[in-house]
Motif scaffolding. Sequence first.
Motif, PDB file in Angstrom:
ATOM      1  N   ARG A 181     -86.202 -39.275 -18.769  1.00 24.60           N
ATOM      2  CA  ARG A 181     -85.479 -40.487 -18.534  1.00 24.60           C
ATOM      3  C   ARG A 181     -86.045 -41.525 -19.506  1.00 24.60           C
ATOM      4  NH1 ARG A 181     -84.238 -42.928 -12.619  1.00 24.60           N
ATOM      5  NH2 ARG A 181     -83.290 -44.350 -14.382  1.00 24.60           N
ATOM      6  N   ALA A 182     -87.097 -41.366 -20.098  1.00 22.70           N
ATOM      7  CA  ALA A 182     -87.721 -42.520 -21.124  1.00 22.70           C
ATOM      8  C   ALA A 182     -86.605 -42.778 -21.960  1.00 22.70           C
ATOM      9  CB  ALA A 182     -88.793 -41.780 -21.888  1.00 22.70           C
ATOM     10  N   TYR A 183     -85.601 -41.822 -22.477  1.00 20.75           N
ATOM     11  CA  TYR A 183     -84.659 -42.245 -23.579  1.00 20.75           C
ATOM     12  C   TYR A 183     -83.616 -43.198 -22.890  1.00 20.75           C
ATOM     13  CZ  TYR A 183     -86.795 -38.368 -26.253  1.00 20.75           C
ATOM     14  OH  TYR A 183     -87.687 -37.527 -26.680  1.00 20.75           O
ATOM     15  N   GLY A 184     -83.711 -43.197 -21.485  1.00 18.08           N
ATOM     16  CA  GLY A 184     -82.387 -44.060 -21.115  1.00 18.08           C
ATOM     17  C   GLY A 184     -83.034 -45.507 -20.807  1.00 18.08           C
ATOM     18  N   ILE A 185     -84.325 -45.893 -20.986  1.00 14.36           N
ATOM     19  CA  ILE A 185     -84.787 -47.233 -20.646  1.00 14.36           C
ATOM     20  C   ILE A 185     -84.111 -48.238 -21.289  1.00 14.36           C
ATOM     21  CG2 ILE A 185     -86.715 -48.834 -20.743  1.00 14.36           C
ATOM     22  CD1 ILE A 185     -88.474 -46.451 -19.934  1.00 14.36           C
ATOM     23  N   THR A 186     -83.682 -48.257 -22.691  1.00 13.78           N
ATOM     24  CA  THR A 186     -83.149 -49.287 -23.424  1.00 13.78           C
ATOM     25  C   THR A 186     -81.752 -49.275 -22.845  1.00 13.78           C
ATOM     26  OG1 THR A 186     -84.272 -48.528 -25.488  1.00 13.78           O
ATOM     27  CG2 THR A 186     -82.260 -50.005 -25.752  1.00 13.78           C
ATOM     28  N   GLY A 187     -81.095 -48.498 -22.539  1.00 13.04           N
ATOM     29  CA  GLY A 187     -79.813 -48.444 -21.984  1.00 13.04           C
ATOM     30  C   GLY A 187     -79.959 -49.292 -20.673  1.00 13.04           C
ATOM     31  N   MET A 188     -80.788 -49.121 -19.691  1.00 16.84           N
ATOM     32  CA  MET A 188     -80.940 -49.527 -18.303  1.00 16.84           C
ATOM     33  C   MET A 188     -81.189 -50.974 -18.470  1.00 16.84           C
ATOM     34  SD  MET A 188     -83.908 -48.970 -15.630  1.00 16.84           S
ATOM     35  CE  MET A 188     -85.198 -49.537 -16.453  1.00 16.84           C
ATOM     36  N   LEU A 189     -81.797 -51.319 -19.493  1.00 14.71           N
ATOM     37  CA  LEU A 189     -82.286 -52.877 -19.635  1.00 14.71           C
ATOM     38  C   LEU A 189     -80.833 -53.545 -20.357  1.00 14.71           C
ATOM     39  CD1 LEU A 189     -86.034 -52.940 -21.273  1.00 14.71           C
ATOM     40  CD2 LEU A 189     -85.195 -52.939 -18.871  1.00 14.71           C
ATOM     41  N   LEU A 190     -80.288 -52.743 -21.101  1.00 11.00           N
ATOM     42  CA  LEU A 190     -79.103 -53.617 -21.676  1.00 11.00           C
ATOM     43  C   LEU A 190     -78.018 -53.842 -20.580  1.00 11.00           C
ATOM     44  CD1 LEU A 190     -78.608 -51.701 -25.092  1.00 11.00           C
ATOM     45  CD2 LEU A 190     -79.018 -54.245 -24.832  1.00 11.00           C
ATOM     46  N   SER A 191     -78.010 -52.709 -19.466  1.00 11.94           N
ATOM     47  CA  SER A 191     -77.063 -52.830 -18.572  1.00 11.94           C
ATOM     48  C   SER A 191     -77.429 -53.937 -17.684  1.00 11.94           C
ATOM     49  CB  SER A 191     -77.058 -51.783 -17.494  1.00 11.94           C
ATOM     50  OG  SER A 191     -77.967 -51.413 -16.958  1.00 11.94           O
ATOM     51  N   PHE A 192     -78.668 -54.444 -17.401  1.00  7.79           N
ATOM     52  CA  PHE A 192     -79.146 -55.581 -16.871  1.00  7.79           C
ATOM     53  C   PHE A 192     -78.307 -56.990 -17.385  1.00  7.79           C
ATOM     54  CE2 PHE A 192     -83.273 -53.569 -15.254  1.00  7.79           C
ATOM     55  CZ  PHE A 192     -82.486 -52.731 -14.538  1.00  7.79           C
ATOM     56  N   VAL A 193     -78.534 -56.906 -18.750  1.00 11.74           N
ATOM     57  CA  VAL A 193     -78.074 -58.143 -19.482  1.00 11.74           C
ATOM     58  C   VAL A 193     -76.609 -58.030 -19.420  1.00 11.74           C
ATOM     59  CG1 VAL A 193     -77.587 -59.095 -21.968  1.00 11.74           C
ATOM     60  CG2 VAL A 193     -80.123 -58.283 -21.148  1.00 11.74           C
ATOM     61  N   PHE A 194     -75.735 -57.134 -19.617  1.00  7.70           N
ATOM     62  CA  PHE A 194     -74.197 -57.061 -19.198  1.00  7.70           C
ATOM     63  C   PHE A 194     -73.776 -57.405 -18.033  1.00  7.70           C
ATOM     64  CE2 PHE A 194     -73.465 -53.577 -23.068  1.00  7.70           C
ATOM     65  CZ  PHE A 194     -74.126 -54.577 -23.904  1.00  7.70           C
ATOM     66  N   HIS A 195     -74.670 -56.939 -17.079  1.00 13.44           N
ATOM     67  CA  HIS A 195     -74.403 -57.323 -15.786  1.00 13.44           C
ATOM     68  C   HIS A 195     -74.518 -58.919 -15.536  1.00 13.44           C
ATOM     69  CE1 HIS A 195     -75.336 -57.918 -11.282  1.00 13.44           C
ATOM     70  NE2 HIS A 195     -74.375 -56.983 -11.146  1.00 13.44           N
ATOM     71  N   GLY A 196     -75.454 -59.337 -15.839  1.00 10.98           N
ATOM     72  CA  GLY A 196     -75.758 -60.696 -15.984  1.00 10.98           C
ATOM     73  C   GLY A 196     -74.444 -61.626 -16.522  1.00 10.98           C
ATOM     74  N   ALA A 197     -74.313 -61.115 -17.769  1.00 16.28           N
ATOM     75  CA  ALA A 197     -73.145 -61.791 -18.523  1.00 16.28           C
ATOM     76  C   ALA A 197     -71.872 -61.692 -17.802  1.00 16.28           C
ATOM     77  CB  ALA A 197     -73.103 -61.264 -19.788  1.00 16.28           C
ATOM     78  N   SER A 198     -71.452 -60.719 -17.138  1.00 18.62           N
ATOM     79  CA  SER A 198     -70.387 -60.617 -16.191  1.00 18.62           C
ATOM     80  C   SER A 198     -70.337 -61.271 -15.179  1.00 18.62           C
ATOM     81  CB  SER A 198     -69.996 -59.099 -15.857  1.00 18.62           C
ATOM     82  OG  SER A 198     -69.685 -58.385 -17.010  1.00 18.62           O
ATOM     83  N   MET A 199     -71.578 -61.508 -14.225  1.00 11.26           N
ATOM     84  CA  MET A 199     -71.451 -62.311 -12.896  1.00 11.26           C
ATOM     85  C   MET A 199     -71.475 -63.589 -13.365  1.00 11.26           C
ATOM     86  SD  MET A 199     -71.776 -60.301 -10.585  1.00 11.26           S
ATOM     87  CE  MET A 199     -72.420 -61.330  -9.350  1.00 11.26           C
ATOM     88  N   ALA A 200     -72.207 -64.206 -14.645  1.00  9.67           N
ATOM     89  CA  ALA A 200     -72.168 -65.483 -15.167  1.00  9.67           C
ATOM     90  C   ALA A 200     -70.536 -66.049 -15.494  1.00  9.67           C
ATOM     91  CB  ALA A 200     -72.958 -65.861 -16.121  1.00  9.67           C
ATOM     92  N   GLN A 201     -69.763 -65.140 -15.626  1.00 11.79           N
ATOM     93  CA  GLN A 201     -68.369 -65.439 -16.004  1.00 11.79           C
ATOM     94  C   GLN A 201     -67.425 -65.150 -14.812  1.00 11.79           C
ATOM     95  OE1 GLN A 201     -66.930 -63.999 -19.985  1.00 11.79           O
ATOM     96  NE2 GLN A 201     -69.116 -62.922 -19.893  1.00 11.79           N
TER      97      GLN A 201
END
Length: 532
Positions: A181-201
Amino acid sequence: ALSQRSVRRVSCSIALGDQTAVIEARPELESAELTASVEEPVKNEFLEVLMFCVPVFGSMVADPLMGLIDTACVGKVSTLGLAALGPAMNVYLFLANVFGFLGTSTAALIAPNQLHPDDSPQERVAKNAQARGAALAGTSLSVVFGVLLSSILLLRTRAVLGLFGATGEVLAPAAKYTAIRAYGITGMLLSFVFHGASMAQGDPRTPMIAFSLAGLCNLVMDIVTIFKLNMGVAGAALATTGSIYFGLVLMGISLFRRAIRARQRSHSAMISNDVPANENHDLIDHERLSLRSILGHVVSFAKVGSALLLRQVASMLTYSMLTFLAAKSGTLSLATHQVSLQLFWFLTFFSETLSVCGQTLVGSARDMPDRLSRLTAAVLKLAGWVAVVAMGLTFVAHIGTPFLFTSDSLVKAGMMKLTGLAAVAQMLSAYVVSFDGLAIGTGDIGFLPVINAVSLALSAAASFAMGKFTSLGVVGVWVGLLVAYVARFALHLGRIFFIKRKFGQWPINVEQARKRADQRAPAVDLSSLAAA
């Protein structure tokens, strides 16, 4: 006054463009009709909160749902594997909550830069540049943190797991799960940013759809890797990692298309408004982000997210401490704790949607006192319903359907013992998480780390006392969890009473109230003090 028969007919007109609206107040109106007309905005805002929370819940619940699916599938084939998921998944729960500020900060920086129909071409370009800068800053930080955290987990897997209570026979399968699962940490953090961007819009549906499809992908991969390929915890880790990147790609495509459309609209607006060529080139240059502007957005991230980061660290330290103590009680206690904690985490996401609502809807109304009060009342009313539903589901999961998560009869018996504690903690969680969101929305962020730090200390004291002076095992650990939520609930109520006493009302825009209080404070003559 309108309900009194003696009042005379009053009429007034309001010019609305080419139309005129005539408002008449007549004594013939009955009090019941007047009451209904007064309560109508509250009903509307309750529905507004409810309709906002539905897609938000769908997007937020996907990640804990993946963990719940992993827990259920692994628990069907191995009690040891189920116990290993406790500390291993707690590592990623800790990281997800600590670095969740990336998504919150992204939303806070993008939301003020939404385009409006009456924006000038210059304003459109400036807003697009600010939004893209915030998104780029969040993406850059996610990649940096992701690579750093992945490297640490891959190089020091067993040492990290030791901090979360993994020892003995549990350590080997836990290390296998953590490394994949360590290989998925970057994807997890990026999904937070994408989620925040969608909510803001104002688009909670895109994350909901993306995460729902990712959860379905995780279920299918779990069935294949765990039951067909007999990969155990490694298969669960592989399924979750692949699903994270699958959902990330879906959200990324949607956000990229939206960014392209926004930029095209800005350029079209410049052409349709006959912007001179030299100004056109200046605007296009303004769209290009410099290193200095990106660093400025990174600093903004730090300012917005620092208090939220401290709050999340204290909260997750509580859960990590409880998992550590459960691990010290043995494999059976740890397996019971793992199942119950995953269920608890999953159900708290019903409440987390209210926190998001407090941060966004309530936050946008902080300068409108009447709407602020009505939205706050709507959030707390919905919190009551959520508390009842969450308590009911807790009883059902622990007493009626534990077989869905484990085939071990001893683990099932342990879950039944935790039912009452988990249900009461779940009820308090609905209000505590709502109070957290309302505090953020009204600008009272600075007190949140204090609340969580105090609750952490009290929870630790209760848990260690239970472990030393009783033989309750995992039940004693969950007494500590209940103490944490009781403390947070009491501290929030105390904070509300303090604000009402100091500023005269709650809810209120705390930042502005403080500024007004500072302006009214008598000036101090420093020269007289120095002479004295």
